[in-house]
Enzyme design. Structure first.
Site, PDB file in Angstrom:
ATOM      1  N   PRO A  61       0.609  -1.281   0.120  1.00  0.00           N
ATOM      2  CA  PRO A  61       0.270   0.218   0.293  1.00  0.00           C
ATOM      3  C   PRO A  61       1.069   1.001  -0.238  1.00  0.00           C
ATOM      4  CG  PRO A  61      -0.126  -1.048   2.093  1.00  0.00           C
ATOM      5  CD  PRO A  61       0.729  -1.962   1.353  1.00  0.00           C
TER       6      PRO A  61
ATOM      7  N   CYS B 239      -0.201  29.422 -15.834  1.00  0.00           N
ATOM      8  CA  CYS B 239      -1.308  29.545 -17.121  1.00  0.00           C
ATOM      9  C   CYS B 239      -1.613  28.351 -18.311  1.00  0.00           C
ATOM     10  CB  CYS B 239       0.433  29.919 -18.221  1.00  0.00           C
ATOM     11  SG  CYS B 239       1.123  31.530 -17.166  1.00  0.00           S
TER      12      CYS B 239
HETATM   13  C1  LIG Z   1       2.764   2.041  -7.406  1.00  0.00           C
HETATM   14  C2  LIG Z   1       2.476   0.902  -6.714  1.00  0.00           C
HETATM   15  C3  LIG Z   1       1.922   1.354  -5.828  1.00  0.00           C
HETATM   16  C4  LIG Z   1       1.158   1.492  -4.848  1.00  0.00           C
HETATM   17  O1  LIG Z   1       0.111   1.943  -5.093  1.00  0.00           O
HETATM   18  P1  LIG Z   1      -1.220   2.586  -3.800  1.00  0.00           P
HETATM   19  O2  LIG Z   1      -2.330   2.755  -5.274  1.00  0.00           O
HETATM   20  O3  LIG Z   1      -0.675   3.696  -3.604  1.00  0.00           O
HETATM   21  O4  LIG Z   1      -1.001   1.773  -3.390  1.00  0.00           O
HETATM   22  C5  LIG Z   1       2.433  -0.265  -5.355  1.00  0.00           C
HETATM   23  N1  LIG Z   1       3.295  -1.701  -5.548  1.00  0.00           N
HETATM   24  C6  LIG Z   1       3.447  -1.926  -7.213  1.00  0.00           C
HETATM   25  C7  LIG Z   1       4.175  -2.536  -8.055  1.00  0.00           C
HETATM   26  C8  LIG Z   1       2.951   0.579  -7.860  1.00  0.00           C
HETATM   27  O5  LIG Z   1       3.654  -0.102  -9.238  1.00  0.00           O
END
Ligand SMILES: *Cc1c(COP(=O)(O)O)cnc(C)c1O
Length: 463
Positions: free
Chosen positions: A321, A391
């Site tokens: 997360p 802008c």
């Molecule tokens: C972006 C990403 C996350 C985190 O995503 P959230 O929407 O911020 O929880 C986790 N794992 C991978 C591989 C990602 O690319």
């Protein structure tokens, strides 16, 4: 400007109708605790306080715009995720949502691991003392130099994203005389969206290796054959701002199917599975995110059930997360500069920031809330669009919201849930100076990322 792009995928356009806005809340002074950081409240004078500090004091001391981050809330969310998943699973905070050295120290103290996806993020993590074995390195095109540094630092895992990278990482690890722990990122044919998901056979995207057509199985075959690699598991990440657990269900089922194939072909039970991140948060009162313990239970039940069906030992689960931890913990504090009523349409409220500190509205059509925070007001609600000072007519921070009709220049307003993907995606468009991140806790406030200065801009411009 893209009006159809959304982090959750193009189908989101079906869900959001153009010009969508809901009715005003019964009382605009009430702060919905779902969208605001945990220690936010209004004091006796009606001003918003966070960590026990009034916003007027924060504005005076640190200026506006500023990202105000509730450290107590951040730490509580880290603990909630760690507790929910327990000692038999791993929580990796996705650093791309927002990363700074203070954040790394908080993560370390609260027992979380960390995902990085660039040399810059890796440097920040190591510099702030995150043990390398608690770092996972992601990305679809990590440079050779970045892989070298990650391998030499001893990162806990590198998530392999292509056939080229399998060989690349294996060679580099071998040259350093080690076996690098790796996972293979697979695409499972699930498109997850805020309110729905679609299961497909194929995926048309740059990340990972498709399960379809036996490609992921071939990637496992190659990884297992290379001395430099210690293949510990399979990784999948299905989208972002997800509320519906059904997408994870399909994804876990397909990953477990691959684990069973790997066992049948190689006699190896891969010990780990990573289900990625993407858990949704409340940007407005209409969003209903799940608590970490509900998510942990749902994911663990799904994986356990699928493994029992496939007669596999249940692997160790990890999740990543980003938004769900840092997103709700911060708000952006702005000062109102102009208030421009457009007869029969809406009122444009211009603030002292904009798309340089929050690109998500322009980029993804993201929805945000906004509140008057330097005082309360009994004035009627007026329909507003909060815009920046850039802008560009697409420079919108909050597309449709209600603020009190007596709003005036000099008032402070705040946009909640800007902890994730705002400072980390901030730009210098129009030579804007990127705002500071101010951490508040127990009556104290300190800058953890300072405001850029014009000297910073000139320093990069070498003439
Ligand atoms: C972006 C990403 C996350 C985190 O995503 P959230 O929407 O911020 O929880 C986790 N794992 C991978 C591989 C990602 O690319």
């Amino acid at each position: 400007m893209s009006r159809s792009a959304h982090p959750a995928g193009p189908r989101h356009a079906d869900v959001l109708t153009e010009g969508h806005y809901s009715a005003p809340a019964a009382d605009l002074n009430v702060l919905d605790e779902k969208v605001w950081a945990r220690t936010v409240t209004r004091d006796a004078d009606g001003a918003l306080t966070v960590g026990g500090i009034a916003v007027a004091r924060l504005a005076e001391e640190f200026g506006t715009p500023a990202y105000i981050l509730d450290e107590t809330d951040f730490r509580a969310r880290c603990r909630a995720w760690a507790d929910a998943f327990g000692p038999d699973a791993d929580v990796f905070y996705a650093g791309k949502a927002f990363l700074s050295r203070a954040v790394v120290r908080w993560l370390k103290e609260e027992g979380l691991n960390l995902d990085v996806c660039s040399g810059g993020e890796l440097t920040t993590a190591l510099d702030a003392g995150m043990p390398a074995e608690r770092i996972a390195f992601h990305g679809n095109n990590k440079s050779v130099a970045e892989i070298e540094r990650a391998v030499r630092a001893g990162v806990g895992r590198i998530v392999l994203d292509s056939f080229q990278e399998i060989v690349r990482v294996a060679h580099i690890a071998q040259r350093h005389g080690i076996r690098q722990r790796v996972q293979i990122r697979v695409t499972v044919g699930v498109e997850a969206h805020t309110h729905e998901f679609i299961a497909t056979a194929h995926e048309d995207q740059k990340f990972g290796i498709a399960l379809a057509g036996g490609q992921a199985a071939e990637a496992v075959r190659r990884a297992l054959s290379l001395d430099g690699l210690d293949l510990i598991g399979i990784h999948s990440h299905i989208g972002s701002q997800i509320f519906d657990m059904a997408g994870f269900e399909v994804s876990a089922r397909r990953v477990v199917q691959l684990l069973a194939e790997v066992r049948d072909e190689h006699g190896v039970e891969l010990p780990e599975i990573d289900l990625g991140g993407g858990l949704g948060i409340a940007y407005t009162s209409e969003d209903d995110p799940r608590e970490p313990h509900e998510i942990a239970k749902a994911l663990s039940d799904i994986v356990t059930r699928e493994c029992e069906a496939a007669k596999l030992r249940t692997p160790r689960i990890s999740v990543e997360p980003g938004r769900a931890i840092v997103g709700p913990t911060a708000f952006t504090l702005y000062e109102v500069g102009t208030v421009k009523p457009l007869e029969g349409l809406r009122t444009y409220v211009s603030v002292d920031g904009g798309m340089s500190d929050n690109i998500r509205t322009a980029l993804y059509d993201a929805e945000y809330s906004v509140a008057l925070v330097s005082r309360t007001s009994d004035a009627e609600p007026m329909l507003v669009r909060v815009v920046g000072k850039h802008c560009e007519s697409g420079d919108i921070v909050v597309k449709d919201a209600f603020l009190p009709a007596d709003l005036a220049p000099g008032d402070l307003i705040a946009v909640p849930a800007t902890g994730a993907y705002c400072r980390s995606m901030a730009s210098n468009y129009n030579h804007a100076l990127r705002p500071p991140v101010v951490a508040v806790r127990d009556g104290g406030a300190r800058v953890i990322v300072r405001r850029e200065t014009e000297e910073d801009l000139l320093r990069l411009d070498v003439g």
